[in-house]
Design an enzyme around this catalytic site. Structure first.
Site, PDB file in Angstrom:
ATOM      1  N   ARG A  15      46.979  34.409  38.586  1.00  0.00           N
ATOM      2  CA  ARG A  15      46.528  35.649  37.944  1.00  0.00           C
ATOM      3  C   ARG A  15      46.086  36.656  39.000  1.00  0.00           C
ATOM      4  O   ARG A  15      46.784  37.627  39.271  1.00  0.00           O
ATOM      5  CB  ARG A  15      45.384  35.345  36.948  1.00  0.00           C
ATOM      6  CG  ARG A  15      45.064  36.497  35.984  1.00  0.00           C
ATOM      7  CD  ARG A  15      44.207  37.604  36.554  1.00  0.00           C
ATOM      8  NE  ARG A  15      42.904  37.163  37.048  1.00  0.00           N
ATOM      9  CZ  ARG A  15      42.051  37.957  37.667  1.00  0.00           C
ATOM     10  NH1 ARG A  15      42.363  39.231  37.901  1.00  0.00           N
ATOM     11  NH2 ARG A  15      40.887  37.497  38.108  1.00  0.00           N
ATOM     12  N   ASP A  16      44.974  36.417  39.632  1.00  0.00           N
ATOM     13  CA  ASP A  16      44.431  37.386  40.585  1.00  0.00           C
ATOM     14  C   ASP A  16      45.345  37.571  41.787  1.00  0.00           C
ATOM     15  O   ASP A  16      45.413  38.657  42.363  1.00  0.00           O
ATOM     16  CB  ASP A  16      43.040  36.917  41.045  1.00  0.00           C
ATOM     17  CG  ASP A  16      42.285  37.989  41.813  1.00  0.00           C
ATOM     18  OD1 ASP A  16      42.489  39.174  41.524  1.00  0.00           O
ATOM     19  OD2 ASP A  16      41.496  37.634  42.706  1.00  0.00           O
ATOM     20  N   HIS A 207      33.568  33.897  44.731  1.00  0.00           N
ATOM     21  CA  HIS A 207      34.952  34.371  44.798  1.00  0.00           C
ATOM     22  C   HIS A 207      35.021  35.301  46.007  1.00  0.00           C
ATOM     23  O   HIS A 207      34.767  36.498  45.899  1.00  0.00           O
ATOM     24  CB  HIS A 207      35.278  35.115  43.497  1.00  0.00           C
ATOM     25  CG  HIS A 207      36.684  35.603  43.382  1.00  0.00           C
ATOM     26  ND1 HIS A 207      37.536  35.180  42.398  1.00  0.00           N
ATOM     27  CD2 HIS A 207      37.385  36.497  44.111  1.00  0.00           C
ATOM     28  CE1 HIS A 207      38.706  35.787  42.516  1.00  0.00           C
ATOM     29  NE2 HIS A 207      38.633  36.598  43.561  1.00  0.00           N
ATOM     30  N   HIS A 209      36.728  37.210  49.273  1.00  0.00           N
ATOM     31  CA  HIS A 209      37.966  37.749  49.833  1.00  0.00           C
ATOM     32  C   HIS A 209      37.852  37.751  51.356  1.00  0.00           C
ATOM     33  O   HIS A 209      36.758  37.822  51.912  1.00  0.00           O
ATOM     34  CB  HIS A 209      38.234  39.154  49.304  1.00  0.00           C
ATOM     35  CG  HIS A 209      38.810  39.159  47.930  1.00  0.00           C
ATOM     36  ND1 HIS A 209      39.698  40.120  47.488  1.00  0.00           N
ATOM     37  CD2 HIS A 209      38.642  38.318  46.883  1.00  0.00           C
ATOM     38  CE1 HIS A 209      40.049  39.874  46.233  1.00  0.00           C
ATOM     39  NE2 HIS A 209      39.418  38.791  45.848  1.00  0.00           N
ATOM     40  N   CYS A 240      44.341  42.828  49.455  1.00  0.00           N
ATOM     41  CA  CYS A 240      43.167  43.634  49.119  1.00  0.00           C
ATOM     42  C   CYS A 240      43.613  45.082  48.939  1.00  0.00           C
ATOM     43  O   CYS A 240      44.028  45.727  49.902  1.00  0.00           O
ATOM     44  CB  CYS A 240      42.119  43.549  50.224  1.00  0.00           C
ATOM     45  SG  CYS A 240      40.673  44.573  49.903  1.00  0.00           S
ATOM     46  N   ASN A 249      42.682  37.534  48.924  1.00  0.00           N
ATOM     47  CA  ASN A 249      42.102  36.297  48.421  1.00  0.00           C
ATOM     48  C   ASN A 249      42.032  35.201  49.479  1.00  0.00           C
ATOM     49  O   ASN A 249      42.920  35.064  50.312  1.00  0.00           O
ATOM     50  CB  ASN A 249      42.930  35.784  47.228  1.00  0.00           C
ATOM     51  CG  ASN A 249      42.596  36.521  45.952  1.00  0.00           C
ATOM     52  OD1 ASN A 249      41.438  36.747  45.636  1.00  0.00           O
ATOM     53  ND2 ASN A 249      43.622  36.910  45.207  1.00  0.00           N
TER      54      ASN A 249
END
Length: 301
Positions: A15-16, A207, A209, A240, A249
C-alpha cells in the site's frame, strides 16, 4: 535497557510503497507480492487503500487485490480508509483491519487531507463507530510526528493529544510516522518519552522513513524504549515525495537483519522477503532500496 523479546512487523509495501510508484502495476503482481510476503511469515500486511482513485490511482484496484489474494490463517490483511465511504468499500472487500490517518501538523493536514486536524478527527470518528459495529479493528496513523515539510518542527505534546483522541475513538494501536524522514535517535526519544508516560508501549508502533539514513537508528531507539511494532516496506518500496530522489520507506529486509542481530524473535524468513522484493523491483524496473537485500542478492549472483 531491556529490549523486547519479540517484535511484529507491519508490512506496508503493497500500500504505502506501491502507491508512490509511477506507472501502472498489474493487480496480479500486487496479489503475488502479498501472497509471497504472507508465505514468508509476515502476519500484518497493508493490502490496499480505499481512497479516491483520482488522488491515488495506484490503489484503484484494491477491491480486486483483496478478492484475489490467498488468505492465510493468522494473517491480517488491512486497508487504509480515510472516510466512511472508504470504510464501507473495505468492509465489502473483507479487509480484516482498517486504518485512519491524522497529521501532527495543521499545514500537512490541510495539504494532505484538505481539512484541519480537528475536522479530520471528526471524520475519522464516523469510521471508528462503523468499524465498532462491524467488529473490525481500527489502527490510527499520525504523520509528520518528527517534522513537517511545510511548518518544520512538531511539538511532541500535540502528537500525544492526537494519539489520545485516536485511542478515545476506538483505535487499538497508533503508528507514529516520520513522514519526511528527518528524525534522529534524539528526536525519537524526545517524542516517545511523553508518549510512554501516557500510553502503554504495546499500544504504539513506529513508521520511520529513511530520507536522511536515520530510520534504523530511530527504530533501534524505539526498541530500547519498549516499542515492538515496526512498520516497514519490502525492498524499501515508495519514495519520499517531499525530498526529490531521496529514499522513503524503511526496508523490511533491513529491519529483519537488525532484529536478527539483536536476537529479537519475529517469525519471518528474511531470504523469502528478499526474493519477494527482488521480484517486484524487477517487474517495476526500479532499484532495490534495501541495503540488506542488495548485499544478499550480490552474494548469490
Amino acid at each position: 535497557m531491556v529490549l523486547p523479546g519479540k517484535a511484529t512487523l507491519v508490512e506496508v509495501g503493497p500500500r504505502d510503497g506501491l502507491q508512490n510508484e509511477t506507472g501502472l502495476i498489474a493487480s496480479a503482481d500486487k496479489i503475488e507480492l502479498i501472497n509471497a510476503l504472507a508465505r514468508a511469515g509476515l502476519t500484518r500486511i497493508e493490502a490496499g487503500a480505499f481512497v479516491n482513485p483520482k488522488w491515488v490511482p495506484q490503489m484503484a484496484d484494491s477491491e480486486a487485490v483483496l478478492a484475489g489474494i490467498e488468505r492465510r490463517a493468522g494473517v491480517s490483511y488491512s486497508a487504509l480508509t480515510p472516510n466512511l465511504k472508504g470504510f464501507e468499500r473495505a468492509l465489502a472487500a473483507k479487509a480484516d483491519e482498517v486504518a485512519i490517518f491524522a497529521a501532527a501538523s495543521e499545514a500537512f493536514s490541510q495539504k494532505n487531507l484538505n481539512c484541519s486536524i480537528d475536522k479530520s478527527l471528526a471524520r475519522f470518528a464516523e469510521v471508528t463507530q462503523a468499524a465498532a459495529q462491524a467488529k473490525i479493528p481500527v489502527r490510527g496513523y499520525i504523520s509528520c510526528v518528527l517534522g513537517c515539510p511545510y511548518s518544520g518542527a512538531v511539538d511532541p505534546a500535540l502528537c500525544v493529544d492526537i494519539a489520545e483522541a485516536l485511542f478515545d475513538m476506538g483505535c487499538f494501536e497508533v503508528s507514529l510516522g516520520d513522514t519526511i524522514g528527518v528524525g534522529t535517535a534524539a528526536s525519537t526519544q524526545a517524542l516517545l518519552t511523553p508518549m510512554l508516560q501516557k500510553f502503554n508501549p504495546k499500544q504504539l508502533a513506529v513508521h520511520m522513513h529513511d530520507t536522511y539514513g536515520q530510520a534504523l537508528a530511530n527504530v533501534y531507539q524505539s526498541l530500547q524504549m519498549g516499542i515492538s511494532v515496526i512498520d516497514a516496506s519490502v525492498a524499501g518500496l515508495g519514495g519520499c515525495p517531499y525530498a526529490k530522489g531521496a529514499s522513503g520507506n524503511l526496508a523490511t529486509e533491513d529491519v529483519l537483519y537488525l532484529l536478527n542481530g539483536l536476537g529479537i524473535e519475529h517469525g519471518i524468513d528474511l531470504n523469502q522477503v528478499v526474493v519477494a522484493g527482488d521480484v517486484m523491483c524487477r517487474k517495476l524496473g526500479i532499484a532495490n532500496h534495501s541495503r540488506v537485500a542488495q548485499a544478499l542478492l550480490s552474494q548469490n549472483a
